[in-house]
Scaffold this motif. Structure first.
Motif, PDB file in Angstrom:
ATOM      1  N   PHE A 261       0.866  -1.183   0.000  1.00 34.51           N
ATOM      2  CA  PHE A 261       0.000   0.000   0.000  1.00 34.51           C
ATOM      3  C   PHE A 261       0.896   1.224   0.000  1.00 34.51           C
ATOM      4  CE2 PHE A 261      -2.526  -3.326   1.885  1.00 34.51           C
ATOM      5  CZ  PHE A 261      -3.776  -3.149   1.304  1.00 34.51           C
TER       6      PHE A 261
ATOM      7  N   ASP B 200      -2.000  -3.431  -3.902  1.00 37.44           N
ATOM      8  CA  ASP B 200      -3.351  -2.893  -3.819  1.00 37.44           C
ATOM      9  C   ASP B 200      -3.468  -1.802  -4.886  1.00 37.44           C
ATOM     10  OD1 ASP B 200      -5.886  -2.492  -1.916  1.00 37.44           O
ATOM     11  OD2 ASP B 200      -5.154  -0.511  -2.485  1.00 37.44           O
TER      12      ASP B 200
ATOM     13  N   CYS C 204      -5.772   1.300  -5.880  1.00 28.99           N
ATOM     14  CA  CYS C 204      -6.880   2.203  -5.581  1.00 28.99           C
ATOM     15  C   CYS C 204      -6.393   3.628  -5.730  1.00 28.99           C
ATOM     16  CB  CYS C 204      -7.432   1.962  -4.179  1.00 28.99           C
ATOM     17  SG  CYS C 204      -9.124   2.606  -4.035  1.00 28.99           S
TER      18      CYS C 204
ATOM     19  N   CYS D  31      -7.698   6.193  -3.569  1.00 31.80           N
ATOM     20  CA  CYS D  31      -7.993   7.018  -2.384  1.00 31.80           C
ATOM     21  C   CYS D  31      -6.751   7.530  -1.655  1.00 31.80           C
ATOM     22  CB  CYS D  31      -8.907   6.269  -1.418  1.00 31.80           C
ATOM     23  SG  CYS D  31      -8.290   4.668  -0.881  1.00 31.80           S
TER      24      CYS D  31
ATOM     25  N   SER E 253      -9.070  -2.501  -5.128  1.00 31.67           N
ATOM     26  CA  SER E 253      -9.904  -2.419  -3.922  1.00 31.67           C
ATOM     27  C   SER E 253     -10.909  -1.271  -4.008  1.00 31.67           C
ATOM     28  CB  SER E 253      -9.026  -2.222  -2.683  1.00 31.67           C
ATOM     29  OG  SER E 253      -8.350  -0.987  -2.734  1.00 31.67           O
TER      30      SER E 253
ATOM     31  N   LYS F 172     -16.351  -6.470  -0.997  1.00 37.75           N
ATOM     32  CA  LYS F 172     -15.753  -5.542  -0.033  1.00 37.75           C
ATOM     33  C   LYS F 172     -16.868  -4.672   0.525  1.00 37.75           C
ATOM     34  CE  LYS F 172     -12.554  -1.700   0.491  1.00 37.75           C
ATOM     35  NZ  LYS F 172     -11.419  -0.956  -0.067  1.00 37.75           N
TER      36      LYS F 172
ATOM     37  N   TYR G 168     -12.287  -0.188   8.887  1.00 44.01           N
ATOM     38  CA  TYR G 168     -11.138   0.271   8.093  1.00 44.01           C
ATOM     39  C   TYR G 168     -10.456   1.492   8.711  1.00 44.01           C
ATOM     40  CZ  TYR G 168     -13.651  -2.457   4.507  1.00 44.01           C
ATOM     41  OH  TYR G 168     -14.323  -3.432   3.834  1.00 44.01           O
TER      42      TYR G 168
ATOM     43  N   PHE H  50      -6.641   1.514   9.178  1.00 43.22           N
ATOM     44  CA  PHE H  50      -5.995   1.529   7.864  1.00 43.22           C
ATOM     45  C   PHE H  50      -5.979   2.943   7.295  1.00 43.22           C
ATOM     46  CE2 PHE H  50      -6.225   1.756   3.299  1.00 43.22           C
ATOM     47  CZ  PHE H  50      -5.290   0.846   2.844  1.00 43.22           C
ATOM     48  N   ARG H  51      -7.110   3.628   7.411  1.00 46.68           N
ATOM     49  CA  ARG H  51      -7.181   4.981   6.834  1.00 46.68           C
ATOM     50  C   ARG H  51      -6.238   5.931   7.568  1.00 46.68           C
ATOM     51  NH1 ARG H  51     -13.759   5.151   5.716  1.00 46.68           N
ATOM     52  NH2 ARG H  51     -13.754   3.316   4.338  1.00 46.68           N
TER      53      ARG H  51
ATOM     54  N   ARG I 224     -18.109   5.965   1.735  1.00 52.43           N
ATOM     55  CA  ARG I 224     -17.902   5.115   0.560  1.00 52.43           C
ATOM     56  C   ARG I 224     -19.111   4.216   0.287  1.00 52.43           C
ATOM     57  NH1 ARG I 224     -12.609   6.517   0.247  1.00 52.43           N
ATOM     58  NH2 ARG I 224     -11.053   5.795   1.740  1.00 52.43           N
TER      59      ARG I 224
ATOM     60  N   GLN J 104     -18.768   0.775  -1.877  1.00 49.64           N
ATOM     61  CA  GLN J 104     -18.566  -0.432  -1.081  1.00 49.64           C
ATOM     62  C   GLN J 104     -19.933  -1.009  -0.695  1.00 49.64           C
ATOM     63  OE1 GLN J 104     -15.910   0.769   2.104  1.00 49.64           O
ATOM     64  NE2 GLN J 104     -14.211   1.108   0.671  1.00 49.64           N
TER      65      GLN J 104
ATOM     66  N   LYS K  13     -13.956  -9.200   2.224  1.00 49.92           N
ATOM     67  CA  LYS K  13     -13.336  -8.251   3.157  1.00 49.92           C
ATOM     68  C   LYS K  13     -14.399  -7.384   3.806  1.00 49.92           C
ATOM     69  CE  LYS K  13     -10.689  -4.027   2.964  1.00 49.92           C
ATOM     70  NZ  LYS K  13     -10.118  -2.996   2.157  1.00 49.92           N
TER      71      LYS K  13
ATOM     72  N   TYR L 210      -9.592 -10.916   3.836  1.00 43.73           N
ATOM     73  CA  TYR L 210      -8.785  -9.835   4.407  1.00 43.73           C
ATOM     74  C   TYR L 210      -9.215  -9.626   5.854  1.00 43.73           C
ATOM     75  CZ  TYR L 210      -5.898  -5.547   4.095  1.00 43.73           C
ATOM     76  OH  TYR L 210      -4.922  -4.581   4.247  1.00 43.73           O
TER      77      TYR L 210
ATOM     78  N   VAL M   3      -9.054  -7.340   8.345  1.00 37.40           N
ATOM     79  CA  VAL M   3      -8.711  -5.925   8.148  1.00 37.40           C
ATOM     80  C   VAL M   3      -8.157  -5.284   9.419  1.00 37.40           C
ATOM     81  CG1 VAL M   3     -10.393  -5.675   6.283  1.00 37.40           C
ATOM     82  CG2 VAL M   3     -11.051  -5.069   8.646  1.00 37.40           C
ATOM     83  N   SER M   4      -7.724  -4.047   9.237  1.00 41.65           N
ATOM     84  CA  SER M   4      -7.061  -3.315  10.319  1.00 41.65           C
ATOM     85  C   SER M   4      -7.886  -3.290  11.604  1.00 41.65           C
ATOM     86  CB  SER M   4      -6.753  -1.891   9.858  1.00 41.65           C
ATOM     87  OG  SER M   4      -7.936  -1.219   9.459  1.00 41.65           O
TER      88      SER M   4
ATOM     89  N   TYR N 258      -2.442  -8.662   9.353  1.00 38.86           N
ATOM     90  CA  TYR N 258      -1.382  -7.932  10.047  1.00 38.86           C
ATOM     91  C   TYR N 258      -0.703  -8.812  11.085  1.00 38.86           C
ATOM     92  CZ  TYR N 258      -3.745  -4.146   7.650  1.00 38.86           C
ATOM     93  OH  TYR N 258      -4.302  -3.369   6.675  1.00 38.86           O
TER      94      TYR N 258
HETATM   95  C1  PBG Z   1      -8.379   1.304  -0.040  1.00 40.39           C
HETATM   96  C2  PBG Z   1      -8.335   0.196   0.939  1.00 40.39           C
HETATM   97  C3  PBG Z   1      -8.880   0.138   2.225  1.00 40.39           C
HETATM   98  C4  PBG Z   1      -8.484  -1.065   2.771  1.00 40.39           C
HETATM   99  C5  PBG Z   1      -7.752  -1.738   1.801  1.00 40.39           C
HETATM  100  N1  PBG Z   1      -7.688  -0.971   0.674  1.00 40.39           N
HETATM  101  C6  PBG Z   1      -9.629   1.167   2.986  1.00 40.39           C
HETATM  102  C7  PBG Z   1     -10.936   1.632   2.485  1.00 40.39           C
HETATM  103  O1  PBG Z   1     -11.530   1.079   1.572  1.00 40.39           O
HETATM  104  O2  PBG Z   1     -11.366   2.662   3.025  1.00 40.39           O
HETATM  105  C8  PBG Z   1      -8.779  -1.517   4.172  1.00 40.39           C
HETATM  106  C9  PBG Z   1      -7.778  -2.435   4.777  1.00 40.39           C
HETATM  107  C10 PBG Z   1      -7.780  -2.494   6.258  1.00 40.39           C
HETATM  108  O3  PBG Z   1      -8.630  -1.916   6.955  1.00 40.39           O
HETATM  109  O4  PBG Z   1      -6.878  -3.175   6.777  1.00 40.39           O
HETATM  110  N2  PBG Z   1      -9.400   1.258  -0.964  1.00 40.39           N
END
Ligand code: PBG
Ligand code: ZN
Length: 333
Positions: free
Chosen positions: A78, A119, A121, A123, A171, A202, A208, A211-212, A224, A228, A255, A280, A282-283, A322
């Motif tokens: 990322f 990844d 994307c 954003c 993503s 997703k 998330y 992650f953000r 989103r 999403q 995810k 995934y 996620v975070s 992670y």
């Molecule tokens: C970006 C993206 C995100 C994650 C992976 N790619 C965040 C989002 O969509 O806002 C989340 C991964 C995580 O939370 O570990 N599009």
């Protein structure tokens, strides 16, 4: 007792308990998400994602050498640009001097056995923090310009593939991006050299957040939810998986993982039985497990194992987590 009542004979021993699993947990199931920033010397802790850091290109060796030594097989990259000028079109995403493309070159050279996913994307690179292009409508509303977004996302994916990524993983959740990326790969002669892993189901999750923080990709306004999937959406998740298979995805991802295992299991049994399935963790799932352990709710290692064992039971062939560095240790002992 009736013969048919007695099950415990089948799992009284640690080894026979392992035989009860659908698949044995192995190191090669883990893909480690890594945040790479454009400050070459950076090694910055991320407060909401304990134990994870933003890494500069010059520090990647420090991170990767011991992990590869312990059996790390794959990473997903990322990009976290902090010094570049973000714009409405995510210009820095495919900058050849940007962190992701630089990291691909470095890893290919220094760690030739490591499988590199990227990844894909916008954003992290857009000034507005959304995953696609925006269009300002005459009625005053702002929506996603899907067609323009897809074109740009395919361009970015192709740039990563050309730089040497073994896998590109969109993503963004724009409609039709899998097809556009697959076509771009084929036309560039990379159709047989780059895997397309789609974040197919997703969901618009509250998990998330860390992650953000880590990636600096929080949208500057709105949310989103128009791209999403809604967390309660059952049929829509199925349709997204079926669509992405038809559009040429090589790997299907669900995810987040734990709250969405029903979706994963349906993909395994019915929708995508012939595809590798990624989950995934996620975070926010990671942060919750760590926080719970710190609060004394459970033992960290026991809970982490339970979480990934359940993900595999539901049908995952690979897990983005992670906890990957921990599992490389734990699976040895
Ligand atoms: C970006 C993206 C995100 C994650 C992976 N790619 C965040 C989002 O969509 O806002 C989340 C991964 C995580 O939370 O570990 N599009
Ligand atoms: Zn995004």
């Amino acid at each position: 007792m009736d013969i048919s009542s007695v099950l415990q004979g089948g799992y009284h021993h640690p080894l026979s308990r392992e035989w009860q699993s659908r698949r044995e947990l192995t190191k090669n199931m883990f893909m480690y998400p890594i945040f790479i920033t454009d400050e070459p010397q950076a090694e910055v802790e991320i407060a909401s994602l304990p134990g994870q850091k933003r890494w500069g290109i010059e520090k990647l060796d420090r991170l990767l050498a011991p992990l590869v030594q312990k059996g790390l097989r794959s990473v997903i990259l990322f990009g976290v640009p902090v010094n570049c000028q973000k714009d409405p079109h995510g210009g820095p995403a495919d900058d050849p001097s940007g962190p992701v493309i630089q990291a691909i070159h470095l890893i290919r050279k220094q760690y030739p056995s490591l499988y590199i996913a990227c990844d894909v994307c916008l954003c992290e690179y857009t000034s507005h923090g959304h995953c696609g292009y925006l269009v300002h409508n005459p009625d005053g509303s702002t929506t996603i310009d899907n067609a323009a977004s897809v074109k740009r996302i395919a361009q970015v994916a192709l740039a990563y593939a050309k730089a040497g990524a073994h896998c590109v993983a969109p993503s963004d959740m724009m409609d039709g991006r899998v097809k556009a990326i697959k076509r771009a790969l084929i036309e560039a002669g990379l159709g047989n050299r780059c895997t397309l892993m789609s974040y197919s189901a997703k969901f618009a999750s509250a998990m998330y957040g860390p992650f953000r923080d880590a990636a600096g990709s929080t949208p500057s306004f709105g949310d989103r939810k128009c791209y999403q999937l809604p967390p309660g959406a059952h049929g829509l998740a199925q349709r997204a998986i079926i669509r992405d298979i038809a559009e040429g995805a090589d790997i299907i991802m669900v995810k987040p993982a734990l709250p969405y295992l029903d979706v994963l299991s349906q993909a395994r049994d019915r929708l995508a039985p012939s595809h590798p399935l990624a989950a995934y963790q996620v975070s926010g799932e990671y942060a919750m497990i760590v926080a719970g352990a710190r609060a004394g709710v459970y033992d960290l290692r026991t809970m982490a194992f339970e979480s990934v064992n359940c993900i595999v039971r539901a049908g995952a062939t690979l897990i983005l987590s992670y906890f990957t560095p921990e599992f490389l240790d734990w699976l040895d002992s």
